[in-house]
Design an enzyme around this catalytic site. Structure first.
Site, PDB file in Angstrom:
ATOM      1  N   ILE A 198       0.772  -1.337  -0.059  1.00 33.03           N
ATOM      2  CA  ILE A 198      -0.015  -0.034  -0.062  1.00 33.03           C
ATOM      3  C   ILE A 198       0.882   1.363   0.114  1.00 33.03           C
ATOM      4  O   ILE A 198       0.667   2.132  -0.588  1.00 33.03           O
ATOM      5  CB  ILE A 198      -0.861  -0.051   1.135  1.00 33.03           C
ATOM      6  CG1 ILE A 198      -1.799  -1.065   1.054  1.00 33.03           C
ATOM      7  CG2 ILE A 198      -1.634   1.221   1.323  1.00 33.03           C
ATOM      8  CD1 ILE A 198      -2.666  -1.370   2.088  1.00 33.03           C
ATOM      9  N   ASP A 204      14.217  -0.021  11.185  1.00 32.92           N
ATOM     10  CA  ASP A 204      13.298  -1.357  11.997  1.00 32.92           C
ATOM     11  C   ASP A 204      12.649  -0.537  13.276  1.00 32.92           C
ATOM     12  O   ASP A 204      13.555  -0.144  14.206  1.00 32.92           O
ATOM     13  CB  ASP A 204      14.161  -2.469  12.324  1.00 32.92           C
ATOM     14  CG  ASP A 204      13.262  -3.492  13.175  1.00 32.92           C
ATOM     15  OD1 ASP A 204      12.371  -2.950  13.753  1.00 32.92           O
ATOM     16  OD2 ASP A 204      13.734  -4.589  13.146  1.00 32.92           O
ATOM     17  N   TYR A 230      -8.372 -11.435  12.496  1.00 32.95           N
ATOM     18  CA  TYR A 230      -7.660 -10.305  12.693  1.00 32.95           C
ATOM     19  C   TYR A 230      -7.210 -10.074  14.244  1.00 32.95           C
ATOM     20  O   TYR A 230      -5.893  -9.463  14.356  1.00 32.95           O
ATOM     21  CB  TYR A 230      -8.663  -8.999  12.151  1.00 32.95           C
ATOM     22  CG  TYR A 230      -7.625  -7.880  11.852  1.00 32.95           C
ATOM     23  CD1 TYR A 230      -6.759  -8.041  10.696  1.00 32.95           C
ATOM     24  CD2 TYR A 230      -7.732  -6.488  12.247  1.00 32.95           C
ATOM     25  CE1 TYR A 230      -6.021  -6.924  10.294  1.00 32.95           C
ATOM     26  CE2 TYR A 230      -7.014  -5.588  12.055  1.00 32.95           C
ATOM     27  CZ  TYR A 230      -5.965  -5.601  10.769  1.00 32.95           C
ATOM     28  OH  TYR A 230      -5.255  -4.584  10.495  1.00 32.95           O
ATOM     29  N   LYS A 250      -4.924  -1.757  15.983  1.00 32.11           N
ATOM     30  CA  LYS A 250      -5.451  -0.732  15.094  1.00 32.11           C
ATOM     31  C   LYS A 250      -6.341   0.069  15.708  1.00 32.11           C
ATOM     32  O   LYS A 250      -6.418   1.325  15.646  1.00 32.11           O
ATOM     33  CB  LYS A 250      -6.177  -1.461  13.769  1.00 32.11           C
ATOM     34  CG  LYS A 250      -5.229  -2.369  12.984  1.00 32.11           C
ATOM     35  CD  LYS A 250      -4.199  -1.302  12.143  1.00 32.11           C
ATOM     36  CE  LYS A 250      -3.536  -1.949  10.868  1.00 32.11           C
ATOM     37  NZ  LYS A 250      -2.275  -1.245  10.611  1.00 32.11           N
ATOM     38  N   THR A 260      -1.564  -8.357  -0.024  1.00 33.33           N
ATOM     39  CA  THR A 260      -0.133  -7.969  -0.013  1.00 33.33           C
ATOM     40  C   THR A 260       0.535  -8.827   0.872  1.00 33.33           C
ATOM     41  O   THR A 260       0.050  -9.895   1.536  1.00 33.33           O
ATOM     42  CB  THR A 260       0.060  -6.512   0.658  1.00 33.33           C
ATOM     43  OG1 THR A 260      -0.382  -6.500   2.169  1.00 33.33           O
ATOM     44  CG2 THR A 260      -0.784  -5.341   0.225  1.00 33.33           C
TER      45      THR A 260
END
Ligand code: 0WD
Length: 254
Positions: free
Chosen positions: A20, A64, A155, A162, A193
């Site tokens: 993305i 990182d 998820y 999130k 992805t």
């Protein structure tokens, strides 16, 4: 168009040409922005360097987010090369693949901490460094998912991370608003992805979105990129602390 003419920014989270972050970098470049990329580790270096070259952009080096010295290092390079920046794209997330399947309740302390550090705290860590270089204001965006708002199968801890990321967007927006630095999120629909391939039953989730989203299809990284232009450019100068859905409208039915 010249929507992003004269703007310079860093895009974190390009792993390959399906990322993305890559969709956003391409759109910003096409609108006139100058782009800097980072990569995570030597394996991705080989993929990111040619992509940066395609954009005529900079490669800042290894970053990182679990190692703050590497975040400092890439922002030091930015400061040296450009002095100031106008935007940041944060498109980074991680959770152990074996816990993106089955029940959330099985999440371990170790993976909970790691997922929160990489997928949530990293936005704050990056905003701390970006603030110092956004001397003429700026726009910071991150990527989130509907699993922050509602339970979604598999998820799991990413949904919790999130949700915390979306809360961070609001708190960072309040902290940085007086410097005219805006902080927003794009809640993207599912896209195949590298990161998404770690999520259990991901193909089923894509199909489910195709059948149920108002637009009856999934979204592409180019569509997320075009929407990101609004949040990164002055078109959205009155907008901060927002979570903008680019998901074929799935959030109105899901
Ligand atoms: O369906 C999707 N693909 C959606 C993704 C829907 C909605 C939101 N998102 C989010 C993701 O959660 C993430 O925040 O978009 C963001 C970008 O993800 P992506 O484009 O789907 O995935 P990918 O191309 O794999 O890029 C994520 C990258 C990592 O790739 P890998 O696959 O190697 O983990 O995040 C980076 C890395 O490049 N990353 C890190 N960067 C710095 N430090 C770290 C780290 N510790 N860990 C992962």
């Amino acid at each position: 168009s010249g929507l992003m003419q004269g703007k310079r920014g860093v895009v974190l989270g390009v792993a390959n040409n399906r990322s993305i972050a890559w969709g956003i970098a391409k759109a910003a470049r096409a609108a006139g922005a100058e782009i800097a990329l980072t990569y995570q580790g030597d394996a991705l270096k080989k993929r990111v360097e040619p992509l940066a070259a395609d954009l005529g952009g900079l490669v800042l080096g290894h970053c990182d987010v679990t190692d703050p010295t590497t975040i400092d290092a890439v922002f030091d390079v930015l400061k040296e090369k450009w002095g100031k920046i106008d935007f940041v794209v944060h498109a980074i997330a991680f959770s152990d693949k074996d816990q993106l399947d089955g029940r959330y309740i099985e999440t371990t302390q170790d993976n909970f901490s790691k997922s929160m550090l990489i997928s949530c705290y990293s936005l704050t860590a990056i905003a701390q460094r970006a603030e110092k270089l956004m001397t003429d204001g700026g726009s910071i965006i991150t990527l989130t998912y509907y699993g922050a708002e509602k339970w979604m199968p598999h998820y799991n801890v990413m949904g919790v991370a999130k949700a915390a990321l979306e809360a961070s967007v609001r708190y960072l927006a309040a902290d940085l608003g007086e410097k005219n630095i805006r902080v927003n999120a794009i809640s993207a629909g599912p896209i195949k992805t590298l990161a998404a391939s770690g999520i259990g039953d991901f193909r089923y989730i894509l199909k489910w979105n195709e059948y149920n989203a108002p637009l009856r299809r999934t979204v592409t990284i180019e569509e997320v990129g075009d929407s990101a232009l609004y949040l990164l450019s002055d078109l959205s100068r009155g907008v901060t602390g927002e979570v903008h859905h680019v998901d074929s409208g799935y959030h109105v039915v899901g």
